[in-house]
Design a protein around this motif. Structure first.
Motif, PDB file in Angstrom:
ATOM      1  N   ASN A 229       5.837  -4.268  -2.915  1.00  0.00           N
ATOM      2  CA  ASN A 229       5.115  -5.513  -3.174  1.00  0.00           C
ATOM      3  C   ASN A 229       6.033  -6.692  -2.870  1.00  0.00           C
ATOM      4  O   ASN A 229       6.961  -6.977  -3.626  1.00  0.00           O
TER       5      ASN A 229
ATOM      6  N   GLU B 202      -2.655  -5.021  -2.691  1.00  0.00           N
ATOM      7  CA  GLU B 202      -2.390  -4.020  -1.644  1.00  0.00           C
ATOM      8  C   GLU B 202      -3.254  -4.268  -0.407  1.00  0.00           C
ATOM      9  O   GLU B 202      -2.774  -4.180   0.735  1.00  0.00           O
TER      10      GLU B 202
ATOM     11  N   PRO C  25      -1.984   1.957   1.076  1.00  0.00           N
ATOM     12  CA  PRO C  25      -0.934   2.827   0.549  1.00  0.00           C
ATOM     13  C   PRO C  25      -1.357   4.278   0.415  1.00  0.00           C
ATOM     14  O   PRO C  25      -0.524   5.175   0.506  1.00  0.00           O
TER      15      PRO C  25
END
Length: 325
Positions: free
Chosen positions: A6, A86, A262
């Motif tokens: 992140n 994300e 992810p």
């Protein structure tokens, strides 16, 4: 699932204005991760000599796009729901990669708007749904064939130009005078493949091949690959190709419903092997022209054990030399 890095995690929340840090010191343009005074993640692009207007910027759900003048013109994307970081990260990385290939700063606004419009269209079509397991395997098979079979023989540019499955062609690749259909099966017990339409093994071109990968789930990192890793390998190889080819590759990925997420970092897959079958007149298949008009959406299963006599080792360069494009 491994945790995606992140980039906003270690940026402090300012009392006012913005805190930011550069995305990549090697990137040719000024792109930044940032946070505003309410802690929302930002993506900042410094612009030069642009003629953008606020109305030119596509609207993405949960993302606010602004053009501001503060020590020079800037485009700022603000994520309004931090839990969606994300997906927002995927959008931003796409912009980073797309602009990294540019040599002219004046092209940056145009490319960013174009990519944001594609994300807008993608999210309208797909929402937040990821690829299914079968779709992941199918895409892995196509990328493996593109990178490991075609690129070494016809070149990566021609390999990408030959990839047509995402554009709803009956077969996945069209290489000059031949078409190639890709299938993946389980490496542990895969003894058959599913043909999803009568047209898949009935080409309009002189030659057709069926290429089947046996793929096992899991494996040591050095002996296996994830979908995200495979996509990034092709992207890295495309770094030396022209911009239009790299753009086509990204467009094709979005056409199949792929964006960097992810969850595509795992699971990993081990490729047990690949086999090519020549689909000629005697190859067992359902002929589209022989079907009754009342029949539609025909699918069937091929037993691979019975196809050994059709195994071939084609030289893709011979077919590419007959391409008239």
């Amino acid at each position: 699932m491994p945790k995606m890095n992140n980039p906003w995690e270690n940026i402090s929340v300012p009392e006012s204005d913005i805190h930011a840090r550069r995305v990549d010191s090697d990137h040719p343009f000024d792109l930044f991760w940032g946070k505003n005074s309410i802690g929302n993640p930002l993506f900042i692009c410094e612009l030069s000599g642009h003629n953008l207007k606020a109305g030119d910027l596509p609207e993405l759900e949960g993302v606010k796009a602004d053009l501001i003048e503060s020590k020079g013109p800037k485009l700022i994307l603000e994520l309004l729901r931090s839990e969606d970081w994300e997906l927002f990260h995927g959008v931003c990385i796409d912009l980073v990669n797309a602009t990294a290939r540019l040599s002219n700063e004046d092209s940056v606004p145009t490319v960013i708007v174009r990519r944001l419009k594609r994300w807008q269209d993608f999210l309208k079509r797909q929402g937040r749904r990821g690829l299914s397991q079968s779709e992941i395997l199918g895409l892995i098979g196509e990328l493996l064939f593109l990178r490991d079979e075609l690129a070494p023989t016809v070149g990566l540019k021609d390999a990408v130009l030959s990839w047509q499955g995402p554009e709803d062609y009956p077969q996945d690749f069209n290489i000059g005078a031949c078409a190639v259909e890709l299938k993946c099966c389980s490496g542990s017990g895969g003894k058959s493949v599913r043909i999803s339409s009568a047209e898949q093994l009935c080409p309009e071109l002189p030659s057709l091949f069926l290429h089947v990968y046996a793929v096992g789930k899991g494996g040591k990192p050095e002996e296996s690959v994830s979908l995200l890793e495979l996509v990034n390998r092709v992207r890295a190889d495309l770094g030396n190709e022209d911009f239009d080819v790299a753009e086509r590759f990204e467009n094709l990925l979005q056409a199949v419903g792929y964006v960097d997420l992810p969850e595509y970092e795992i699971p990993r897959y081990t490729v047990v092997g690949g086999t090519t079958y020549g689909v000629g007149a005697s190859f067992p298949k359902i002929e589209a022209g022989e079907l009754s008009p009342e029949l539609s959406k025909v699918s069937y299963t091929l037993s691979l054990a019975s196809l050994e006599r059709f195994v071939v080792s084609p030289d893709w360069r011979e077919f590419r030399s007959n391409d008239t494009r």
